[in-house]
Write a protein that holds these residues in place. Structure first.
Motif, short mmCIF file in Angstrom:
data_model
loop_
_atom_site.label_atom_id
_atom_site.label_comp_id
_atom_site.label_asym_id
_atom_site.label_seq_id
_atom_site.Cartn_x
_atom_site.Cartn_y
_atom_site.Cartn_z
N ILE A 261 62.50 -58.51 3.68
CA ILE A 261 62.33 -57.58 2.57
C ILE A 261 62.88 -56.20 2.93
N ILE A 262 63.20 -55.46 1.87
CA ILE A 262 63.51 -54.03 1.98
C ILE A 262 62.46 -53.31 1.17
N ILE A 263 61.75 -52.38 1.80
CA ILE A 263 60.69 -51.64 1.11
C ILE A 263 61.28 -50.41 0.45
N ALA A 264 61.12 -50.33 -0.86
CA ALA A 264 61.66 -49.19 -1.62
C ALA A 264 60.54 -48.56 -2.42
N THR A 265 60.27 -47.29 -2.16
CA THR A 265 59.17 -46.61 -2.85
C THR A 265 59.57 -45.20 -3.25
N GLY A 266 58.77 -44.62 -4.13
CA GLY A 266 58.94 -43.21 -4.50
C GLY A 266 60.26 -42.93 -5.19
N GLU A 267 60.83 -41.79 -4.87
CA GLU A 267 62.05 -41.33 -5.52
C GLU A 267 63.24 -42.25 -5.24
N ARG A 268 63.19 -42.97 -4.12
CA ARG A 268 64.31 -43.84 -3.76
C ARG A 268 64.28 -45.17 -4.50
N PHE A 269 63.16 -45.48 -5.10
CA PHE A 269 63.02 -46.80 -5.70
C PHE A 269 64.07 -47.11 -6.78
N PRO A 270 64.28 -46.24 -7.77
CA PRO A 270 65.29 -46.57 -8.79
C PRO A 270 66.68 -46.83 -8.21
N ASP A 271 67.02 -46.15 -7.11
CA ASP A 271 68.34 -46.34 -6.50
C ASP A 271 68.49 -47.73 -5.89
N ALA A 272 67.34 -48.38 -5.61
CA ALA A 272 67.39 -49.71 -5.00
C ALA A 272 67.61 -50.81 -6.03
N VAL A 273 67.36 -50.50 -7.31
CA VAL A 273 67.46 -51.51 -8.37
C VAL A 273 68.89 -51.50 -8.90
N THR A 274 69.79 -52.12 -8.17
CA THR A 274 71.22 -52.07 -8.49
C THR A 274 71.72 -53.29 -9.25
N GLY A 275 70.88 -54.31 -9.39
CA GLY A 275 71.33 -55.54 -10.03
C GLY A 275 71.49 -55.42 -11.52
N ASN A 276 72.38 -56.23 -12.07
CA ASN A 276 72.50 -56.33 -13.53
C ASN A 276 71.35 -57.13 -14.12
N THR A 277 70.69 -57.90 -13.26
CA THR A 277 69.48 -58.65 -13.62
C THR A 277 68.41 -58.35 -12.58
N THR A 278 67.16 -58.25 -13.02
CA THR A 278 66.04 -58.11 -12.10
C THR A 278 65.07 -59.26 -12.30
N LEU A 279 64.74 -59.95 -11.20
CA LEU A 279 63.74 -61.01 -11.22
C LEU A 279 62.49 -60.49 -10.51
N LEU A 280 61.36 -60.56 -11.19
CA LEU A 280 60.10 -60.06 -10.66
C LEU A 280 59.26 -61.23 -10.15
N PHE A 281 59.06 -61.28 -8.84
CA PHE A 281 58.25 -62.32 -8.22
C PHE A 281 56.80 -61.89 -8.17
N SER A 282 55.92 -62.88 -8.03
CA SER A 282 54.47 -62.60 -8.03
C SER A 282 54.12 -61.75 -9.24
N ALA A 283 54.62 -62.18 -10.40
CA ALA A 283 54.51 -61.34 -11.59
C ALA A 283 54.36 -62.18 -12.86
N SER A 284 53.65 -61.61 -13.81
CA SER A 284 53.50 -62.20 -15.14
C SER A 284 54.25 -61.35 -16.15
N SER A 285 54.12 -61.70 -17.41
CA SER A 285 54.80 -60.94 -18.47
C SER A 285 54.30 -59.50 -18.54
N ASP A 286 53.04 -59.28 -18.15
CA ASP A 286 52.50 -57.91 -18.15
C ASP A 286 53.26 -57.03 -17.16
N THR A 287 53.54 -57.58 -15.99
CA THR A 287 54.30 -56.84 -14.98
C THR A 287 55.72 -56.58 -15.46
N GLU A 288 56.27 -57.56 -16.13
CA GLU A 288 57.62 -57.43 -16.69
C GLU A 288 57.68 -56.23 -17.64
N GLN A 289 56.69 -56.14 -18.50
CA GLN A 289 56.68 -55.04 -19.47
C GLN A 289 56.44 -53.70 -18.78
N ALA A 290 55.60 -53.70 -17.75
CA ALA A 290 55.34 -52.45 -17.01
C ALA A 290 56.61 -51.96 -16.33
#
Length: 339
Positions: A261-290
Motif C-alpha cells: 500500500i501507499i498511505i496518502a492523507t491530508g493535503e496530499r491525498f487528492p494528488d494521489a487519486v490520479t486514475g480515470n477510475t477509482t475502485l473503493l475496497f472495503s466499501a459500500s455504496s455509502d462510502t462511494e457517495q462520501a
C-alpha cells in the motif's frame, strides 16, 4: 560394571532425546528449508515446514485444527481443513457476523461446526480448551496471537505463518502441502482461476488507469493498493492498469515500511487519486457517495467523469470467498451487457 552405568545412562538418554526431538528449532535432516517451505516424507508423513520460529514437524495428519487468525480461517475453510475453532473479530459489524466471523464465510463455518474462541483479544485458555492437535498463528496483523506462542507450543504443534506477503492461493498451497490437503487446495485454486478467466472475458474495463484504495472518510485519506498487493495483482490479471502515484505523495510509514500500500492523507491525498477510475475496497455504496461528495476530490478525473465504484465491504483482505465475491461484483459493475 557399576562404573560404566553413568556412561551408559547418559548415552541412552542422548539417543532417546535425539529420536524424539520435535522441537520447532531443530534443523531439517538433510536440506535447509526456507521459510514456509514444506518437506514431505516419501511415505506421506511426517511433514515439516520452516517457520519464523524454526522447524515444525507434523508426524500425522491433523484432525483438530485451531486457527487463532480470523484472516487465515477463510483459506483453511476453502480447502476443507479439519477446523474446529477459530479466533474472531468484533461481532455484528458490516464485515462480521454475530459470532465475529467474516460474513463471506460465516455460514460455512457454522455449518461445519467451527466454534468462535474469542473476539479480538487472543485467549490461551479458550485455545487450550478446544483440544487442538495443531494451532495456527498469524505472524503479523491485528489478529496475530504471536504473544501466546511460547505458551501454546507446549500444548500442541504450533504453526506461525505470515499472510501479509502472500495471496490466499499461496497460503492454500502451503496449507495443502502441510496438512495433506493438496487436492482440495488444487481444486479451489483451479475453480477460482476459471472464475477469473470468465470475469476477464465478460467485462468491459472502465476508463484506465485505475486507482484502487481503501478510503478512510474520517481522515480524508486512503491506503492505495500497489501492484504488490493481492488486490492489485488480481486487478492487473483482469486487465486493469494501476494508476501511478506521484512520489510527492509517498513517504508516510506510520504503519511501517509497506510494499502493498501507499498511505496518502491530508493535503496530499487528492494528488494521489490520479486514475480515470477509482475502485473503493472495503466499501459500500455509502462510502462511494462520501468519496464523491468530498470537496477535496471534486477535481479528480474519476469524480468528474462519474467513475467511482465500491467493490464490497469484504475486500479488505482477500480469501477465496471474498475474492470470488469481488469478481462477481466486477461482473455486475462492468458486465458487457451494460455497454
Amino acid at each position: 560394571m557399576t562404573r560404566f552405568t553413568p556412561v551408559f545412562a547418559l548415552l541412552f538418554l542422548s539417543l532417546t532425546l535425539a529420536s524424539c526431538d520435535q522441537s520447532p528449532t531443530a534443523a531439517p535432516d538433510k536440506t535447509q528449508l526456507k521459510i514456509d517451505q514444506v518437506e514431505k516424507s516419501t511415505s506421506g508423513w511426517p511433514r515439516k515446514i520452516m517457520t519464523p520460529e524454526g522447524l515444525l514437524t507434523l508426524n500425522k495428519k491433523p484432525t483438530r485444527i485451531v486457527s487463532t487468525s480470523v484472516t487465515l480461517t477463510g483459506t483453511l475453510l476453502a480447502i476443507k481443513a479439519p477446523l474446529v475453532a477459530s479466533g474472531a473479530t468484533m461481532a455484528n459489524t458490516s464485515v462480521a457476523s454475530e459470532q465475529g466471523f467474516m460474513r463471506q464465510w460465516a455460514d460455512i463455518a457454522e455449518t461445519r461446526g467451527v466454534t468462535p474462541l474469542y473476539q479480538t483479544e487472543p485467549n490461551a485458555e479458550a485455545i487450550i480448551k478446544a483440544n487442538p492437535d495443531l494451532i495456527i498463528i498469524s505472524a503479523t496483523g491485528g489478529d496475530s496471537a504471536l504473544k501466546l506462542y511460547e505458551q501454546l507450543k507446549d500444548i500442541a504443534p504450533t504453526l506461525v505463518i505470515a499472510y501479509d506477503d502472500k495471496s490466499w492461493m499461496q497460503l492454500a498451497n502451503i496449507f495443502g502441502d502441510l496438512l495433506g490437503l493438496e487436492e482440495q487446495a488444487k481444486t479451489m485454486i483451479q475453480r477460482f482461476e476459471q472464475e477469473v478467466e470468465h470475469t476477464k472475458t465478460t467485462i468491459n474495463l472502465p476508463p484506465q488507469p485505475t486507482t484502487a484504495m481503501v478510503y478512510y472518510q474520517d481522515d480524508t485519506g486512503a491506503n492505495i493498493w500497489t501492484s504488490e498487493s493481492a488486490q492489485g495483482r488480481l486487478l492487473q490479471e483482469l486487465g486493469f492498469t494501476l494508476a501511478d502515484v506521484p512520489e510527492s505523495v509517498k513517504g508516510n510509514i506510520s504503519m511501517g515500511i509497506r510494499h502493498d500500500i501507499i498511505i496518502a492523507t491530508g493535503e496530499r491525498f487528492p494528488d494521489a487519486v490520479t486514475g480515470n477510475t477509482t475502485l473503493l475496497f472495503s466499501a459500500s455504496s455509502d462510502t462511494e457517495q462520501a468519496f464523491i461528495d468530498n470537496p477535496y476530490l471534486h477535481e479528480t478525473s474519476s469524480v468528474q467523469n462519474h467513475q467511482v465504484f465500491a467493490v464490497g465491504e469484504d475486500t479488505f483482505r482477500l480469501d477465496y470467498y471474498s475474492a470470488t465475491n469481488l469478481l462477481k461484483r466486477l461482473q455486475v459493475l462492468f458486465g458487457r451487457e451494460k455497454s
